[in-house]
Design a protein around this motif. Structure first.
Motif, PDB file in Angstrom:
ATOM      1  N   SER A   3       0.832  -1.211   0.000  1.00 53.98           N
ATOM      2  CA  SER A   3       0.000   0.000   0.000  1.00 53.98           C
ATOM      3  C   SER A   3       0.866   1.261   0.000  1.00 53.98           C
ATOM      4  O   SER A   3       0.507   2.255  -0.634  1.00 53.98           O
ATOM      5  N   LEU A   4       2.016   1.232   0.672  1.00 54.99           N
ATOM      6  CA  LEU A   4       2.930   2.377   0.654  1.00 54.99           C
ATOM      7  C   LEU A   4       3.472   2.594  -0.757  1.00 54.99           C
ATOM      8  O   LEU A   4       3.441   3.713  -1.270  1.00 54.99           O
ATOM      9  N   ILE A   5       3.960   1.549  -1.379  1.00 59.78           N
ATOM     10  CA  ILE A   5       4.534   1.679  -2.730  1.00 59.78           C
ATOM     11  C   ILE A   5       3.460   2.134  -3.715  1.00 59.78           C
ATOM     12  O   ILE A   5       3.695   3.039  -4.530  1.00 59.78           O
ATOM     13  N   ASN A   6       2.263   1.556  -3.628  1.00 65.29           N
ATOM     14  CA  ASN A   6       1.178   1.977  -4.516  1.00 65.29           C
ATOM     15  C   ASN A   6       0.820   3.442  -4.308  1.00 65.29           C
ATOM     16  O   ASN A   6       0.525   4.172  -5.263  1.00 65.29           O
ATOM     17  N   TYR A   7       0.852   3.888  -3.056  1.00 63.52           N
ATOM     18  CA  TYR A   7       0.581   5.292  -2.754  1.00 63.52           C
ATOM     19  C   TYR A   7       1.640   6.179  -3.402  1.00 63.52           C
ATOM     20  O   TYR A   7       1.321   7.169  -4.065  1.00 63.52           O
ATOM     21  N   LEU A   8       2.904   5.833  -3.218  1.00 61.91           N
ATOM     22  CA  LEU A   8       3.993   6.628  -3.789  1.00 61.91           C
ATOM     23  C   LEU A   8       3.916   6.680  -5.314  1.00 61.91           C
ATOM     24  O   LEU A   8       4.196   7.716  -5.927  1.00 61.91           O
ATOM     25  N   PHE A  49       3.784   6.279   7.870  1.00 66.42           N
ATOM     26  CA  PHE A  49       2.796   6.025   6.827  1.00 66.42           C
ATOM     27  C   PHE A  49       1.765   5.120   7.484  1.00 66.42           C
ATOM     28  O   PHE A  49       2.106   4.059   8.022  1.00 66.42           O
ATOM     29  N   ILE A  50       0.498   5.528   7.475  1.00 67.73           N
ATOM     30  CA  ILE A  50      -0.551   4.803   8.185  1.00 67.73           C
ATOM     31  C   ILE A  50      -1.078   3.663   7.314  1.00 67.73           C
ATOM     32  O   ILE A  50      -1.674   3.904   6.266  1.00 67.73           O
ATOM     33  N   LEU A  51      -0.853   2.447   7.757  1.00 68.80           N
ATOM     34  CA  LEU A  51      -1.389   1.273   7.070  1.00 68.80           C
ATOM     35  C   LEU A  51      -2.834   1.031   7.477  1.00 68.80           C
ATOM     36  O   LEU A  51      -3.687   0.716   6.655  1.00 68.80           O
ATOM     37  N   GLU A  74      -5.900   6.276   7.123  1.00 72.97           N
ATOM     38  CA  GLU A  74      -4.920   5.329   6.583  1.00 72.97           C
ATOM     39  C   GLU A  74      -4.553   5.679   5.146  1.00 72.97           C
ATOM     40  O   GLU A  74      -5.288   6.360   4.445  1.00 72.97           O
ATOM     41  N   HIS A  75      -3.374   5.201   4.778  1.00 72.36           N
ATOM     42  CA  HIS A  75      -2.765   5.443   3.473  1.00 72.36           C
ATOM     43  C   HIS A  75      -2.396   6.909   3.280  1.00 72.36           C
ATOM     44  O   HIS A  75      -2.520   7.458   2.183  1.00 72.36           O
ATOM     45  N   ASN A  76      -1.926   7.521   4.368  1.00 68.99           N
ATOM     46  CA  ASN A  76      -1.386   8.876   4.345  1.00 68.99           C
ATOM     47  C   ASN A  76      -0.163   8.939   5.243  1.00 68.99           C
ATOM     48  O   ASN A  76      -0.019   8.134   6.165  1.00 68.99           O
ATOM     49  N   PHE A  77       0.692   9.928   4.983  1.00 73.62           N
ATOM     50  CA  PHE A  77       1.845  10.167   5.843  1.00 73.62           C
ATOM     51  C   PHE A  77       1.418  11.030   7.023  1.00 73.62           C
ATOM     52  O   PHE A  77       0.482  11.819   6.918  1.00 73.62           O
ATOM     53  N   ALA A  78       2.127  10.880   8.133  1.00 71.55           N
ATOM     54  CA  ALA A  78       1.853  11.677   9.327  1.00 71.55           C
ATOM     55  C   ALA A  78       3.156  12.197   9.911  1.00 71.55           C
ATOM     56  O   ALA A  78       4.057  11.417  10.213  1.00 71.55           O
ATOM     57  N   VAL A  79       3.240  13.510  10.041  1.00 75.07           N
ATOM     58  CA  VAL A  79       4.367  14.183  10.683  1.00 75.07           C
ATOM     59  C   VAL A  79       4.004  15.662  10.806  1.00 75.07           C
ATOM     60  O   VAL A  79       3.224  16.177   9.996  1.00 75.07           O
ATOM     61  N   ASP A  80       4.523  16.325  11.816  1.00 76.66           N
ATOM     62  CA  ASP A  80       4.406  17.782  11.890  1.00 76.66           C
ATOM     63  C   ASP A  80       5.487  18.292  10.946  1.00 76.66           C
ATOM     64  O   ASP A  80       6.651  18.422  11.320  1.00 76.66           O
ATOM     65  N   ILE A  81       5.111  18.544   9.700  1.00 78.67           N
ATOM     66  CA  ILE A  81       6.082  18.806   8.637  1.00 78.67           C
ATOM     67  C   ILE A  81       6.931  20.040   8.911  1.00 78.67           C
ATOM     68  O   ILE A  81       8.132  20.047   8.644  1.00 78.67           O
TER      69      ILE A  81
END
Length: 189
Positions: A3-8, A49-51, A74-81
């Motif tokens: 799911s991470l690779i597909n997202y990217l 990356f939220i699975l 899910e299927h998004n990145f999470a960080v205080d950018i």
């Protein structure tokens, strides 16, 4: 991992060797409900990356009230950018609303991917741009609508979240009291 690779791949091209390197640079982390991924006052040193699951970003206002800024599905990145990029302490908490399964990138792994995979920075720039646009689109209508309209807009945009997020978090996100939210929910059933 797929799911991470597909997202990217939605944001740019990666060959199999690059995808394998990305996979090797992640570690798995499970957060239980209410555990924090990152905390205010600390400098973020990892990206998730939220699975599976939902994270929320929150802070405490000057009165000491806990305010939910937004949810990350899910299927998004999470960080205080901002804090991550500037290497400064965050003013926000990132907390698990439900049990979350995450793929974690350390700062070192992220930087190695940036220096090794030529399209990496472009892919991440597109992801960041989309996330910022989505954040603005989520927040802008919330500023001018009445409480019922805010809740109905939330239901329309995030139908899956409405029953997965505690009422207190949802009320905080909408900028209304929990009792007001309960009344609104009863009135529209």
């Amino acid at each position: 991992m797929e799911s991470l690779i597909n997202y990217l791949l939605q944001f740019g091209q990666l060959n199999q060797q690059q995808a394998d390197l990305i996979s090797r640079k992640t570690t798995f982390l499970e957060l239980k409900k209410d555990e924090y991924f990152s905390e205010a006052g600390k400098t973020p040193k990892r990206i998730a990356f939220i699975l599976e699951g939902i994270l929320r970003v929150c802070y405490y206002n000057s009165k000491g009230d806990e305010i939910t800024k937004y949810f990350i599905e899910e299927h998004n990145f999470a960080v205080d950018i901002n804090s991550y990029n500037q290497k400064i302490p965050s003013s926000e908490y990132v907390q698990a609303v439900s049990t979350c399964k995450l793929l974690i990138f350390t700062t070192e792994a992220w930087e190695e991917l940036s220096s090794t995979i030529i399209p990496w920075d472009g892919i991440i720039a597109k992801i960041t741009e989309r996330a910022l646009i989505e954040k603005v689109n989520k927040l802008s209508p919330m500023l001018s609508e009445d409480a019922t309209s805010k809740y109905l807009a939330f239901l329309e945009k995030f139908p899956a979240l409405a029953n997965k997020v505690p009422l207190s978090y949802l009320a905080s996100y909408l900028g209304i009291t929990q009792s007001s939210l309960s009344r609104i929910r009863r009135s529209i059933r």
